[in-house]
Motif scaffolding. Structure first.
Motif, PDB file in Angstrom:
ATOM      1  N   LEU A 161       7.796   8.128  12.698  1.00 49.89           N
ATOM      2  CA  LEU A 161       6.808   7.657  13.655  1.00 49.89           C
ATOM      3  C   LEU A 161       7.405   7.667  15.051  1.00 49.89           C
ATOM      4  O   LEU A 161       8.484   7.124  15.281  1.00 49.89           O
ATOM      5  CB  LEU A 161       6.359   6.242  13.294  1.00 49.89           C
TER       6      LEU A 161
ATOM      7  N   ARG B 211       2.823   0.956   3.688  1.00 53.30           N
ATOM      8  CA  ARG B 211       2.563   0.039   4.786  1.00 53.30           C
ATOM      9  C   ARG B 211       2.070  -1.265   4.194  1.00 53.30           C
ATOM     10  O   ARG B 211       1.745  -1.345   3.015  1.00 53.30           O
ATOM     11  CB  ARG B 211       1.542   0.584   5.763  1.00 53.30           C
TER      12      ARG B 211
ATOM     13  N   THR C  83      -4.219  -3.225   4.641  1.00 53.13           N
ATOM     14  CA  THR C  83      -5.183  -2.128   4.709  1.00 53.13           C
ATOM     15  C   THR C  83      -5.663  -1.887   6.124  1.00 53.13           C
ATOM     16  O   THR C  83      -6.655  -1.241   6.335  1.00 53.13           O
ATOM     17  CB  THR C  83      -6.407  -2.446   3.826  1.00 53.13           C
TER      18      THR C  83
ATOM     19  N   SER D   1      -6.812   3.340  -4.882  1.00 45.28           N
ATOM     20  CA  SER D   1      -7.796   3.001  -3.873  1.00 45.28           C
ATOM     21  C   SER D   1      -8.524   4.203  -3.300  1.00 45.28           C
ATOM     22  O   SER D   1      -9.685   4.103  -2.944  1.00 45.28           O
ATOM     23  CB  SER D   1      -7.122   2.242  -2.738  1.00 45.28           C
TER      24      SER D   1
ATOM     25  N   TYR E 155      -6.760   3.542  15.818  1.00 43.62           N
ATOM     26  CA  TYR E 155      -5.397   3.815  16.236  1.00 43.62           C
ATOM     27  C   TYR E 155      -5.143   5.314  16.169  1.00 43.62           C
ATOM     28  O   TYR E 155      -5.773   6.038  15.398  1.00 43.62           O
ATOM     29  CB  TYR E 155      -4.398   3.128  15.307  1.00 43.62           C
TER      30      TYR E 155
ATOM     31  N   THR F  16       0.848  -1.190   0.000  1.00 42.95           N
ATOM     32  CA  THR F  16       0.000   0.000   0.000  1.00 42.95           C
ATOM     33  C   THR F  16       0.885   1.242   0.000  1.00 42.95           C
ATOM     34  O   THR F  16       1.817   1.342   0.801  1.00 42.95           O
ATOM     35  CB  THR F  16      -0.905   0.023   1.243  1.00 42.95           C
TER      36      THR F  16
ATOM     37  N   TYR G  53      -3.409   0.317  -3.548  1.00 42.33           N
ATOM     38  CA  TYR G  53      -3.299  -0.963  -2.879  1.00 42.33           C
ATOM     39  C   TYR G  53      -3.237  -2.037  -3.945  1.00 42.33           C
ATOM     40  O   TYR G  53      -4.113  -2.097  -4.812  1.00 42.33           O
ATOM     41  CB  TYR G  53      -4.483  -1.206  -1.942  1.00 42.33           C
TER      42      TYR G  53
ATOM     43  N   TYR H  51       3.722  11.614  14.982  1.00 38.87           N
ATOM     44  CA  TYR H  51       4.879  11.644  14.103  1.00 38.87           C
ATOM     45  C   TYR H  51       5.678  12.901  14.436  1.00 38.87           C
ATOM     46  O   TYR H  51       5.120  13.923  14.833  1.00 38.87           O
ATOM     47  CB  TYR H  51       4.457  11.703  12.633  1.00 38.87           C
TER      48      TYR H  51
ATOM     49  N   PHE I  54      -1.658   8.124  16.180  1.00 35.98           N
ATOM     50  CA  PHE I  54      -0.220   8.166  15.991  1.00 35.98           C
ATOM     51  C   PHE I  54       0.328   9.556  16.311  1.00 35.98           C
ATOM     52  O   PHE I  54      -0.357  10.567  16.143  1.00 35.98           O
ATOM     53  CB  PHE I  54       0.142   7.853  14.529  1.00 35.98           C
TER      54      PHE I  54
ATOM     55  N   ASP J  39      -4.588  -0.992  10.321  1.00 31.61           N
ATOM     56  CA  ASP J  39      -4.171   0.212  11.025  1.00 31.61           C
ATOM     57  C   ASP J  39      -2.677   0.233  11.307  1.00 31.61           C
ATOM     58  O   ASP J  39      -2.233   0.946  12.204  1.00 31.61           O
ATOM     59  CB  ASP J  39      -4.937   0.335  12.338  1.00 31.61           C
ATOM     60  N   SER J  40      -1.919  -0.533  10.567  1.00 33.41           N
ATOM     61  CA  SER J  40      -0.477  -0.471  10.762  1.00 33.41           C
ATOM     62  C   SER J  40       0.012   0.925  10.397  1.00 33.41           C
ATOM     63  O   SER J  40      -0.570   1.593   9.548  1.00 33.41           O
ATOM     64  CB  SER J  40       0.215  -1.520   9.901  1.00 33.41           C
ATOM     65  N   PRO J  41       1.068   1.390  11.062  1.00 31.67           N
ATOM     66  CA  PRO J  41       1.515   2.766  10.815  1.00 31.67           C
ATOM     67  C   PRO J  41       2.083   2.944   9.419  1.00 31.67           C
ATOM     68  O   PRO J  41       2.613   2.022   8.814  1.00 31.67           O
ATOM     69  CB  PRO J  41       2.578   2.988  11.891  1.00 31.67           C
ATOM     70  N   LEU J  42       1.979   4.155   8.929  1.00 34.11           N
ATOM     71  CA  LEU J  42       2.602   4.515   7.665  1.00 34.11           C
ATOM     72  C   LEU J  42       4.078   4.802   7.907  1.00 34.11           C
ATOM     73  O   LEU J  42       4.453   5.447   8.879  1.00 34.11           O
ATOM     74  CB  LEU J  42       1.937   5.759   7.079  1.00 34.11           C
TER      75      LEU J  42
ATOM     76  N   THR K 275     -10.915   3.933   2.061  1.00 34.27           N
ATOM     77  CA  THR K 275     -10.642   2.523   1.799  1.00 34.27           C
ATOM     78  C   THR K 275      -9.414   2.018   2.553  1.00 34.27           C
ATOM     79  O   THR K 275      -9.405   0.921   3.078  1.00 34.27           O
ATOM     80  CB  THR K 275     -10.438   2.314   0.290  1.00 34.27           C
ATOM     81  N   LEU K 276      -8.395   2.840   2.609  1.00 31.74           N
ATOM     82  CA  LEU K 276      -7.134   2.373   3.171  1.00 31.74           C
ATOM     83  C   LEU K 276      -6.748   3.100   4.450  1.00 31.74           C
ATOM     84  O   LEU K 276      -5.614   2.999   4.879  1.00 31.74           O
ATOM     85  CB  LEU K 276      -6.007   2.546   2.149  1.00 31.74           C
TER      86      LEU K 276
ATOM     87  N   LEU L  77      -4.244   8.923   6.585  1.00 30.97           N
ATOM     88  CA  LEU L  77      -4.065   9.662   7.823  1.00 30.97           C
ATOM     89  C   LEU L  77      -4.542  11.101   7.693  1.00 30.97           C
ATOM     90  O   LEU L  77      -4.270  11.778   6.711  1.00 30.97           O
ATOM     91  CB  LEU L  77      -2.585   9.677   8.220  1.00 30.97           C
TER      92      LEU L  77
ATOM     93  N   ARG M  39       2.413   4.960  18.753  1.00 26.85           N
ATOM     94  CA  ARG M  39       1.031   4.757  18.359  1.00 26.85           C
ATOM     95  C   ARG M  39       0.260   4.153  19.522  1.00 26.85           C
ATOM     96  O   ARG M  39       0.818   3.468  20.378  1.00 26.85           O
ATOM     97  CB  ARG M  39       0.931   3.873  17.126  1.00 26.85           C
TER      98      ARG M  39
ATOM     99  N   PRO N 195      -6.193   7.848  11.516  1.00 24.88           N
ATOM    100  CA  PRO N 195      -6.611   7.255  10.251  1.00 24.88           C
ATOM    101  C   PRO N 195      -8.074   7.527   9.939  1.00 24.88           C
ATOM    102  O   PRO N 195      -8.930   7.449  10.819  1.00 24.88           O
ATOM    103  CB  PRO N 195      -6.382   5.762  10.468  1.00 24.88           C
TER     104      PRO N 195
END
Lengths: 113, 116
Positions: free
Chosen positions: B47, A94, A97, A55, B33, A31, A50, B37, B35, A99-102, B100-101, B104, B50, B95
């Motif tokens: 980062l 990342r 899709t 997306s 979540y 992504t 994605y 930064y 974050f 909530d993992s950090p960018l 869709t993705l 942020l 989080r 987020p």
């Protein structure tokens, strides 16, 4: 650990010219996001991909286009450049899709004269 | 739509002291979540920490910790034993689960200066 790679680091163009920014995500990240940060501004979302498909789309001008290739790298193409396009352009990646950090690249500073 | 508010455009702290940066947000989601930064003068976006909303325990990363108040929709960042290298713009980010993705949303940032 490998990070997000952006090229070039700096780019100077004249008005009405075209620019191409490249982004190589962290390996196995599928992504990619593009953000634009003007001077003294917070980053603004432009577009995301994605699995090589667009997306989501934010405040991206029609003069800009982007795509993600089979190797997951992405390119942001900017045409008919205007002075107001001068900004720092970030690519972030990342995995998946959720909530993992960018993870952000170092950015490309575009100056339009 | 979600919003993120950082009400402190600038802050300064002496080296070795503790500083807290505030962030509030608005959402109708229950699980999400948050974050923080940092963006030093090099302009790289890094980062810091989080927080998962469903966890009651505040996240901690070395000298950085958060005070997460879910009911109040507050997410502050505490930096202990401040160092000169902590000088940076700090962004709170959230987020957009409506997208869709989960792109942020960033707050306007707080410029932190650590002085000797």
């Amino acid at each position: 650990a490998a990070g997000v790679i952006q090229s070039p680091r700096h780019l100077i163009k004249e008005k009405r010219e075209t620019a191409t920014l490249k982004c190589y995500p962290i390996p196995r990240h599928d992504t990619v996001y593009w953000y634009q940060q003007g001077p003294g501004q917070d980053p603004q979302f432009l577009i995301s991909f994605y699995e090589k498909m667009q997306s989501d789309k934010g405040s991206i001008p029609d003069r800009f286009s982007a795509q993600q290739f089979s190797d997951y790298h992405s390119e942001l193409n900017m045409s008919s450049l205007e002075l107001g396009d001068s900004a720092l352009y970030f690519c972030a990646s990342r995995w998946g899709t959720g909530d993992s950090p960018l993870h952000f690249g170092n950015g490309t500073r575009l100056t339009v004269t | 739509a979600q919003t993120v508010t950082q009400s402190q455009p600038e802050m300064s702290v002496q080296e070795a002291e503790t500083v807290t940066l505030s962030c509030t947000y608005d959402t109708s989601e229950s699980n999400y979540y948050l974050f923080w930064y940092k963006q030093p003068p090099s302009r790289q976006m890094i980062l810091v920490i989080r927080q998962e909303a469903y966890k009651q325990q505040n996240a901690t990363e070395n000298r950085f910790s958060v005070n997460f108040q879910k009911a109040a929709k507050s997410f502050s960042l505490k930096i202990s034993d401040s160092q000169l290298g902590d000088t940076a713009m700090y962004f709170c980010a959230f987020p957009d689960r409506g997208s869709t993705l989960g792109r942020l949303y960033f707050g306007r940032g707080t410029q932190l200066t650590v002085w000797p």
